[in-house]
Design a protein around this motif. Structure first.
Motif, PDB file in Angstrom:
ATOM      1  N   ALA A 250       0.795  -1.127  -0.030  1.00 56.99           N
ATOM      2  CA  ALA A 250       0.022   0.024  -0.015  1.00 56.99           C
ATOM      3  C   ALA A 250       1.043   1.382   0.169  1.00 56.99           C
ATOM      4  N   ASN A 266       5.681   5.960   3.557  1.00 54.02           N
ATOM      5  CA  ASN A 266       4.888   6.269   4.565  1.00 54.02           C
ATOM      6  C   ASN A 266       4.690   5.037   5.431  1.00 54.02           C
ATOM      7  N   ARG A 267       5.787   4.541   6.453  1.00 54.86           N
ATOM      8  CA  ARG A 267       5.835   3.403   7.157  1.00 54.86           C
ATOM      9  C   ARG A 267       4.413   3.044   7.926  1.00 54.86           C
ATOM     10  N   ALA A 268       3.753   3.878   8.054  1.00 55.39           N
ATOM     11  CA  ALA A 268       2.379   3.871   8.693  1.00 55.39           C
ATOM     12  C   ALA A 268       1.408   2.829   8.041  1.00 55.39           C
ATOM     13  N   ARG A 269       1.747   2.965   6.720  1.00 57.11           N
ATOM     14  CA  ARG A 269       0.944   2.214   5.705  1.00 57.11           C
ATOM     15  C   ARG A 269       1.262   0.880   5.489  1.00 57.11           C
ATOM     16  N   ASP A 271       1.884  -3.109   6.337  1.00 59.31           N
ATOM     17  CA  ASP A 271       0.693  -4.098   6.919  1.00 59.31           C
ATOM     18  C   ASP A 271       1.616  -4.766   8.189  1.00 59.31           C
ATOM     19  N   ARG A 272       1.158  -4.131   9.312  1.00 59.44           N
ATOM     20  CA  ARG A 272       1.934  -4.807  10.570  1.00 59.44           C
ATOM     21  C   ARG A 272       1.551  -6.429  10.587  1.00 59.44           C
ATOM     22  N   LEU A 273       0.232  -6.890  10.263  1.00 59.77           N
ATOM     23  CA  LEU A 273      -0.042  -8.209  10.445  1.00 59.77           C
ATOM     24  C   LEU A 273       0.803  -8.998   9.581  1.00 59.77           C
ATOM     25  N   LEU A 274       1.283  -8.715   8.183  1.00 60.10           N
ATOM     26  CA  LEU A 274       2.040  -9.403   7.461  1.00 60.10           C
ATOM     27  C   LEU A 274       3.660  -9.096   7.814  1.00 60.10           C
ATOM     28  N   ILE A 275       3.847  -8.212   8.549  1.00 61.39           N
ATOM     29  CA  ILE A 275       5.358  -7.928   9.051  1.00 61.39           C
ATOM     30  C   ILE A 275       5.589  -9.366  10.018  1.00 61.39           C
ATOM     31  N   GLY A 276       4.300  -9.122  11.164  1.00 62.28           N
ATOM     32  CA  GLY A 276       4.554 -10.015  11.897  1.00 62.28           C
ATOM     33  C   GLY A 276       4.865 -11.527  11.460  1.00 62.28           C
ATOM     34  N   ARG A 306      11.571  -3.526  10.555  1.00 63.41           N
ATOM     35  CA  ARG A 306      11.763  -3.311  11.927  1.00 63.41           C
ATOM     36  C   ARG A 306      12.097  -1.764  12.226  1.00 63.41           C
ATOM     37  N   ARG A 308      11.326   1.826  12.389  1.00 60.68           N
ATOM     38  CA  ARG A 308      10.089   2.577  12.460  1.00 60.68           C
ATOM     39  C   ARG A 308      10.269   3.672  11.251  1.00 60.68           C
TER      40      ARG A 308
ATOM     41  N   ARG B 129      -2.549   6.706  10.748  1.00 52.81           N
ATOM     42  CA  ARG B 129      -2.117   5.436  10.466  1.00 52.81           C
ATOM     43  C   ARG B 129      -0.805   5.308  11.275  1.00 52.81           C
ATOM     44  N   ALA B 133       0.257   2.102  13.846  1.00 49.01           N
ATOM     45  CA  ALA B 133       1.342   1.225  13.434  1.00 49.01           C
ATOM     46  C   ALA B 133       2.241   1.252  14.901  1.00 49.01           C
ATOM     47  N   TYR B 143       8.667  -7.829  17.545  1.00 48.89           N
ATOM     48  CA  TYR B 143       9.510  -6.675  16.930  1.00 48.89           C
ATOM     49  C   TYR B 143      10.630  -6.274  17.587  1.00 48.89           C
TER      50      TYR B 143
END
Lengths: 420, 146
Positions: A250, A266-269, A271-276, A306, A308, B129, B133, B143
């Motif tokens: 995204a 924009n790292r807020a975009r 997907d944390r679920l997929l990163i996990g 990792r 941020r 967002r 995050a 993490y």
């Protein structure tokens, strides 16, 4: 109402097709015949289910129907006796009672894995492998595959027909390769899955939803494979790599579809679920011993995941991982990336030293990223005249108009800057 | 596309009765199938509402009420997060979910499509967002360790 049933049948087909085809291939030892039998069963479902409703166990229904047809077909041919002998007791004994035919749930995983190795067999071209894998294991239609790879449907249909014929002629066995051969064959499977993923990933801005959806298909195939071969670290490595890359989907294009570089995303975009999930898959890959090329690329992707902010990136670690990657899978492009990582970790001079050695690689002679990276590092070192000349060279080599403009803008910005 | 599949509470789940060993096995087999097909992203069971709490909002007023809550059939007993090609595929998968109900106590599974970030539109700003995050990152030990 009939449409609802049709959509339900389509959904059942997606779920059942791979197992159906895998089970049938074990029976008839020919992936082409197996697929035809499965298709016949699908047609039967399309005829009967709209009237009778979707059965409670649709997978078993399809398998029973297909096996019944397989038996009929074998009976009709003169080679019936010979075939029965070939196929063995499995078929002969269960012929009288169709009910017992479907009770065999065990071994489905093995059948699926054998199907993966047949679909990705080295006797086939890479394109054929990708098309056959999507068709037999991804449950995609020929039309969907054609749209995904931007080729006409008849081309894909022909490719698949020819592939199945090649497999039959070559008498490719329906088996999981063992020992040393396994590693080589597995590499071919992973290559096909990653190719499918990249086909979707490089097209995330496309207006046809089929192409980006390929990433999901490839991820699904990778996760299936990871489940079937839990002890293969590179399989987990590839899954991890795809999870990390998909997590950025995204963020990597702007509103007009223009690419956004990793540093500017924009790292807020992400997907944390997929990163996990990527981190979890990477941990499994690490349990398997010395990391291979996919696990190493995944480990590099994990460093970015990792961080941020871009400034938080652990470049020392990334440079170390690139060094391992260069040893495991040497390539000029890996060296180029390593040079960038070195410059980020230890300063522009360190990166430049490596880049100067790369100029000798014929593969990089016309690769615009070499002079553009060199130009970057030279500018950082205050060698502005040399930087301008490298950036101009890069601008002349790139085929991308937007990139050329960017490069020439940078040349202009460096104009008249004093040498250090 | 992603779906959240919500299983509903029963009198048994609300009273904290744990599933029998064979139920764990049947359920485990179903979950294995979802994992094996590469479609399961997450799955969790939810403790009885007696261990939960609710916060009621009414204008500026906030009231905290401890569980249990009464409307059993509307309460959540667990959820799955899956990635499927279509709602139909999701329905076909979860028709196979081994749910055992006592006679006279029907239940249901609810399937809801998840919004992706883009569905929220302009109101969900980049700053928001970012905040989400950051929170998720802090909550996830992976993490820090990986």
């Amino acid at each position: 109402m009939a449409t609802d049933t049709h959509r339900a049948i389509e959904a059942v087909w997606r779920i059942e097709a791979p197992r159906l085809i895998a089970g049938l291939t074990r029976l008839v030892r020919d992936v082409g015949v197996a697929e035809e039998l499965a298709q016949d069963a699908l047609v039967a479902a399309l005829e009967q289910w709209p009237a009778d409703g979707v059965p409670d166990n649709p997978g078993a229904w399809l398998m029973t129907t297909a096996k019944r047809r397989a038996i009929d077909q074998i009976r009709r041919t003169e080679t019936y006796r010979r075939k029965v002998a070939e196929v063995g007791r499995d078929l002969a004994e269960s012929t009288p009672d169709i009910g017992t035919l479907v009770a065999e749930d065990d071994g489905i995983g093995d059948d699926l894995l054998r199907l993966v190795f047949i679909a990705c067999h080295p006797v086939l071209s890479t394109e054929a492998r990708a098309a056959l894998t999507l068709r037999l294991l991804g449950g995609l239609t020929t039309d969907e595959i054609a749209r995904a790879f931007l080729v006409p449907e008849p081309t894909v249909a022909q490719r698949i027909v020819r592939a199945k014929k090649t497999l039959a002629t070559a008498k490719v066995p329906f088996e999981v390769p063992q020992g040393a051969e396994l590693a080589a064959r597995l590499a071919s499977v992973l290559e096909v899955i990653y190719l499918i993923f990249n086909e979707g990933y490089s097209a995330t801005a496309g207006d046809d939803w089929m192409r980006p959806a390929l990433c999901e298909d490839a991820l699904r195939l990778g996760r299936i494979l990871a489940r079937l071969t839990p002890r293969e670290p590179e399989v987990h490595g590839l899954v991890a790599l795809m999870e990390f890359q998909a997590s950025r989907a995204a963020a990597r294009t702007g509103p007009d579809g223009e690419p956004i570089l990793l540093a500017d995303q924009n790292r807020a975009r992400w997907d944390r679920l997929l990163i996990g999930r990527g981190l979890a898959a990477l941990a499994k890959a690490r349990d398997g011993g010395a990391p291979g090329p996919y696990a190493l690329q995944a480990a590099i992707a994990a460093c970015h995941a990792r961080a941020r902010r871009f400034e938080d990136t652990d470049w020392v670690r990334i440079a170390g991982l690139y060094e391992q990657l260069a040893a495991a899978a040497p390539s000029p492009v890996v060296e180029l990336n390593r040079a960038v990582a070195l410059s980020m970790a230890y300063g522009p001079a360190a990166g430049l030293a490596l880049l100067d050695q790369l100029a000798a690689f014929p593969a990089l002679r016309n690769y615009h990223l070499l002079p553009s990276t060199r130009g970057d590092l030279l500018a950082k070192l205050g060698r502005h005249a040399e930087a301008r000349s490298e950036l101009r060279r890069a601008a002349a080599l790139t085929r991308n108009e937007r990139e050329r403009t960017l490069l020439l803008d940078r040349v202009a910005a460096l104009e008249g800057r004093p040498e250090c | 596309m992603r779906f959240m599949v919500i299983t509903k509470a029963t009198a048994a789940s609300e009273s904290g009765v744990m599933p029998a060993t064979e139920d764990f096995e049947t359920m485990g087999k179903f979950i294995e199938e979802l994992v094996g097909a590469g479609v399961l992203l997450a799955a969790e069971g939810v403790a009885p509402s007696g261990t939960g709490a609710r916060i009621y909002f009414d204008g500026e007023k906030k009231t905290v009420v401890d569980g249990p809550f009464t409307e059993t059939k509307e309460l959540i007993a667990g959820f799955y997060l899956v990635e499927m090609k279509s709602m139909e595929e999701c329905v076909e998968w979860f028709k196979r979910c081994p749910i055992t109900t006592a006679p006279g106590e029907p239940t249901n599974i609810e399937i809801r499509k998840l919004y992706s970030g883009e569905d929220f539109g302009e109101e969900f700003t980049a700053e928001q967002r970012e905040a989400v995050a950051r929170r998720e990152e802090k909550a996830d030990p992976a993490y820090r360790s990986a």
